[in-house]
Write a protein that holds these residues in place. Structure first.
Motif, PDB file in Angstrom:
ATOM      1  N   VAL A 118      47.671  43.254  31.191  1.00 31.01           N
ATOM      2  CA  VAL A 118      48.460  44.370  32.711  1.00 31.01           C
ATOM      3  C   VAL A 118      49.322  43.960  33.314  1.00 31.01           C
ATOM      4  CG1 VAL A 118      45.462  44.040  33.075  1.00 31.01           C
ATOM      5  CG2 VAL A 118      46.597  41.690  33.757  1.00 31.01           C
ATOM      6  N   PRO A 119      49.400  44.037  34.120  1.00 30.25           N
ATOM      7  CA  PRO A 119      50.534  43.556  35.480  1.00 30.25           C
ATOM      8  C   PRO A 119      50.043  41.808  35.611  1.00 30.25           C
ATOM      9  CG  PRO A 119      49.945  45.896  35.695  1.00 30.25           C
ATOM     10  CD  PRO A 119      48.924  45.713  35.382  1.00 30.25           C
ATOM     11  N   ALA A 120      50.878  41.187  35.638  1.00 26.22           N
ATOM     12  CA  ALA A 120      50.936  39.410  36.518  1.00 26.22           C
ATOM     13  C   ALA A 120      50.270  39.722  37.578  1.00 26.22           C
ATOM     14  CB  ALA A 120      52.374  38.700  35.754  1.00 26.22           C
ATOM     15  N   ARG A 121      49.942  40.126  38.391  1.00 22.56           N
ATOM     16  CA  ARG A 121      49.735  39.819  39.344  1.00 22.56           C
ATOM     17  C   ARG A 121      47.623  40.013  39.830  1.00 22.56           C
ATOM     18  NH1 ARG A 121      51.733  43.410  43.405  1.00 22.56           N
ATOM     19  NH2 ARG A 121      49.998  42.913  45.029  1.00 22.56           N
ATOM     20  N   ALA A 135      30.588  35.420  33.670  1.00 22.84           N
ATOM     21  CA  ALA A 135      31.891  35.839  32.130  1.00 22.84           C
ATOM     22  C   ALA A 135      32.949  34.749  31.661  1.00 22.84           C
ATOM     23  CB  ALA A 135      32.217  37.388  33.107  1.00 22.84           C
ATOM     24  N   ALA A 136      33.005  35.276  30.310  1.00 24.44           N
ATOM     25  CA  ALA A 136      33.518  33.967  29.376  1.00 24.44           C
ATOM     26  C   ALA A 136      34.983  34.498  29.866  1.00 24.44           C
ATOM     27  CB  ALA A 136      32.198  34.380  28.134  1.00 24.44           C
ATOM     28  N   MET A 137      35.512  33.829  29.837  1.00 25.87           N
ATOM     29  CA  MET A 137      36.521  34.206  29.610  1.00 25.87           C
ATOM     30  C   MET A 137      37.776  33.288  28.105  1.00 25.87           C
ATOM     31  SD  MET A 137      39.835  33.875  32.637  1.00 25.87           S
ATOM     32  CE  MET A 137      39.234  32.246  33.070  1.00 25.87           C
ATOM     33  N   GLY A 138      38.597  34.241  27.619  1.00 26.70           N
ATOM     34  CA  GLY A 138      39.544  33.415  26.344  1.00 26.70           C
ATOM     35  C   GLY A 138      40.862  32.924  26.516  1.00 26.70           C
ATOM     36  N   PRO A 139      41.286  33.214  25.849  1.00 28.44           N
ATOM     37  CA  PRO A 139      42.608  33.330  25.495  1.00 28.44           C
ATOM     38  C   PRO A 139      43.425  33.849  26.534  1.00 28.44           C
ATOM     39  CG  PRO A 139      41.953  32.933  23.255  1.00 28.44           C
ATOM     40  CD  PRO A 139      40.927  33.402  24.154  1.00 28.44           C
ATOM     41  N   VAL A 140      44.032  33.292  27.478  1.00 27.55           N
ATOM     42  CA  VAL A 140      45.398  34.898  27.939  1.00 27.55           C
ATOM     43  C   VAL A 140      46.149  33.466  27.821  1.00 27.55           C
ATOM     44  CG1 VAL A 140      45.651  34.909  30.577  1.00 27.55           C
ATOM     45  CG2 VAL A 140      43.531  34.573  29.871  1.00 27.55           C
ATOM     46  N   ALA A 141      47.983  34.669  27.975  1.00 32.53           N
ATOM     47  CA  ALA A 141      48.952  34.564  27.990  1.00 32.53           C
ATOM     48  C   ALA A 141      49.964  35.262  29.157  1.00 32.53           C
ATOM     49  CB  ALA A 141      49.777  34.913  26.695  1.00 32.53           C
ATOM     50  N   LEU A 142      51.228  34.578  29.526  1.00 34.75           N
ATOM     51  CA  LEU A 142      51.792  35.925  30.071  1.00 34.75           C
ATOM     52  C   LEU A 142      52.909  35.512  29.632  1.00 34.75           C
ATOM     53  CD1 LEU A 142      52.161  36.757  33.003  1.00 34.75           C
ATOM     54  CD2 LEU A 142      53.718  34.564  33.773  1.00 34.75           C
ATOM     55  N   SER A 143      53.394  37.071  29.737  1.00 28.95           N
ATOM     56  CA  SER A 143      54.809  37.785  28.410  1.00 28.95           C
ATOM     57  C   SER A 143      56.121  36.899  29.401  1.00 28.95           C
ATOM     58  CB  SER A 143      54.100  39.447  27.799  1.00 28.95           C
ATOM     59  OG  SER A 143      54.512  40.365  28.941  1.00 28.95           O
ATOM     60  N   ALA A 144      57.097  38.049  28.375  1.00 29.58           N
ATOM     61  CA  ALA A 144      57.757  37.589  29.199  1.00 29.58           C
ATOM     62  C   ALA A 144      58.309  39.038  30.235  1.00 29.58           C
ATOM     63  CB  ALA A 144      59.668  38.231  28.253  1.00 29.58           C
ATOM     64  N   ASP A 145      57.630  39.933  30.415  1.00 30.26           N
ATOM     65  CA  ASP A 145      58.068  40.952  30.403  1.00 30.26           C
ATOM     66  C   ASP A 145      57.451  40.964  31.618  1.00 30.26           C
ATOM     67  OD1 ASP A 145      56.499  41.498  29.196  1.00 30.26           O
ATOM     68  OD2 ASP A 145      56.672  43.768  28.743  1.00 30.26           O
ATOM     69  N   ASN A 146      56.622  39.537  32.080  1.00 34.14           N
ATOM     70  CA  ASN A 146      54.905  39.579  33.505  1.00 34.14           C
ATOM     71  C   ASN A 146      54.223  41.003  33.378  1.00 34.14           C
ATOM     72  OD1 ASN A 146      55.065  38.322  35.856  1.00 34.14           O
ATOM     73  ND2 ASN A 146      56.167  39.971  37.078  1.00 34.14           N
ATOM     74  N   ARG A 147      53.650  39.995  31.779  1.00 31.40           N
ATOM     75  CA  ARG A 147      52.379  40.920  32.024  1.00 31.40           C
ATOM     76  C   ARG A 147      51.400  40.091  31.628  1.00 31.40           C
ATOM     77  NH1 ARG A 147      51.398  46.984  32.936  1.00 31.40           N
ATOM     78  NH2 ARG A 147      50.109  46.372  31.384  1.00 31.40           N
ATOM     79  N   ALA A 148      50.414  39.982  32.338  1.00 34.09           N
ATOM     80  CA  ALA A 148      49.172  38.965  31.191  1.00 34.09           C
ATOM     81  C   ALA A 148      48.462  39.988  30.540  1.00 34.09           C
ATOM     82  CB  ALA A 148      48.292  38.484  32.346  1.00 34.09           C
ATOM     83  N   LEU A 149      47.997  38.635  29.305  1.00 32.40           N
ATOM     84  CA  LEU A 149      48.021  39.765  27.967  1.00 32.40           C
ATOM     85  C   LEU A 149      46.622  38.846  27.442  1.00 32.40           C
ATOM     86  CD1 LEU A 149      51.209  39.199  25.348  1.00 32.40           C
ATOM     87  CD2 LEU A 149      50.252  40.706  26.912  1.00 32.40           C
ATOM     88  N   PHE A 150      45.275  39.676  27.674  1.00 39.30           N
ATOM     89  CA  PHE A 150      43.724  38.357  27.654  1.00 39.30           C
ATOM     90  C   PHE A 150      43.498  39.310  26.260  1.00 39.30           C
ATOM     91  CE2 PHE A 150      44.332  38.726  32.102  1.00 39.30           C
ATOM     92  CZ  PHE A 150      43.783  37.999  32.512  1.00 39.30           C
ATOM     93  N   PHE A 151      43.324  38.318  25.800  1.00 37.64           N
ATOM     94  CA  PHE A 151      42.552  38.227  23.883  1.00 37.64           C
ATOM     95  C   PHE A 151      41.110  38.196  24.166  1.00 37.64           C
ATOM     96  CE2 PHE A 151      46.981  36.722  23.520  1.00 37.64           C
ATOM     97  CZ  PHE A 151      47.757  37.183  21.953  1.00 37.64           C
ATOM     98  N   ALA A 152      41.681  39.324  23.029  1.00 39.95           N
ATOM     99  CA  ALA A 152      39.090  39.453  23.562  1.00 39.95           C
ATOM    100  C   ALA A 152      38.580  39.879  21.984  1.00 39.95           C
ATOM    101  CB  ALA A 152      38.797  40.242  24.395  1.00 39.95           C
TER     102      ALA A 152
END
Length: 233
Positions: A118-121, A135-152
């Protein structure tokens, strides 16, 4: 002297990239080598793709692949057979990065994990809301193109092919059309990995995969869809 120091820096960063790839494999995550792009030099070791300073870069090509006008420089697997070759065997992964020390790290989705992108915002808003819920929240990364990556946990690799289900959010790796909202990387897709530690000007982990277990993607989807709708309206 300057060139000697530069070579030492490149060797050190290549070693860290290889170590990061092996550590992902030790998590049981399928990995394969990725192409080298133009904006990820050794000083930015923690961005998704580690840049080369060899002959390919001096040629002026945006990507180390053979595709003219590559739409995703440094952000795709080297091999067209990546789905077959991807491995979580640390020995195999170490061998690949000895052979291609500058390769970016590709994480193949739909086997162990999926990625909701999703978009970083929207990602930041969802993180805040999830932190105040059970709710459970797992690994999350921010990509170089400013998107948030939620791993599930993956939904895309059942033993019975007929049980697999797709949805309109599924992200196809050969589709490079910009997407403003939510994408779901599952079976037959991949993401470019952040390296394992430390933050840089590009991609980095916000919640480390060694410290957070993979959650249920459908529960995450509720938060991410609401956040996207609010941010993008």
């Amino acid at each position: 002297m300057v060139e000697v120091l530069a070579r030492r820096v490149r060797r050190a960063d290549a070693g860290r990239q290889a170590a990061a790839a092996v550590e992902y494999a030790r998590l049981g995550w399928p990995v394969c080598p990725g192409a080298v792009g133009p904006h990820s030099g050794p000083a930015r070791h923690r961005v998704p793709a580690l840049a080369t300073r060899g002959q390919r870069r001096s040629s002026g090509r945006a990507c180390s692949c053979d595709r003219i006008g590559c739409p995703a420089p440094g952000a795709h697997p080297i091999s067209a057979a990546w789905q077959i070759e991807a491995s979580s065997d640390p020995a195999a992964v170490a061998r690949w990065w000895r052979e291609r020390p500058d390769a970016s790290i590709i994480l193949v989705t739909g086997r162990v994990f999926d990625v909701l992108d999703v978009p970083a915002r929207a990602g930041q808003l969802a993180l805040e809301r999830i932190s105040h819920s059970p709710a459970a929240m797992g690994p999350v990364a921010l990509s170089a193109d400013n998107r948030a990556l939620f791993f599930a946990r993956t939904r895309g690799a059942p033993a019975d092919e007929d049980e697999w289900w797709s949805c309109h959010l599924d992200c196809e790796p050969d589709s490079f059309t910009p997407v403003a909202g939510l994408r779901w990387h599952c079976r037959d897709s991949y993401v470019v990995a952040p390296a394992r530690t430390a933050r840089g000007p590009g991609a980095h982990w916000m919640r480390d995969p060694t410290e957070h277990r993979l959650p249920d993607g459908l529960r995450l989807l509720e938060f991410l869809a609401d956040a996207c709708e609010e941010v993008l309206r």
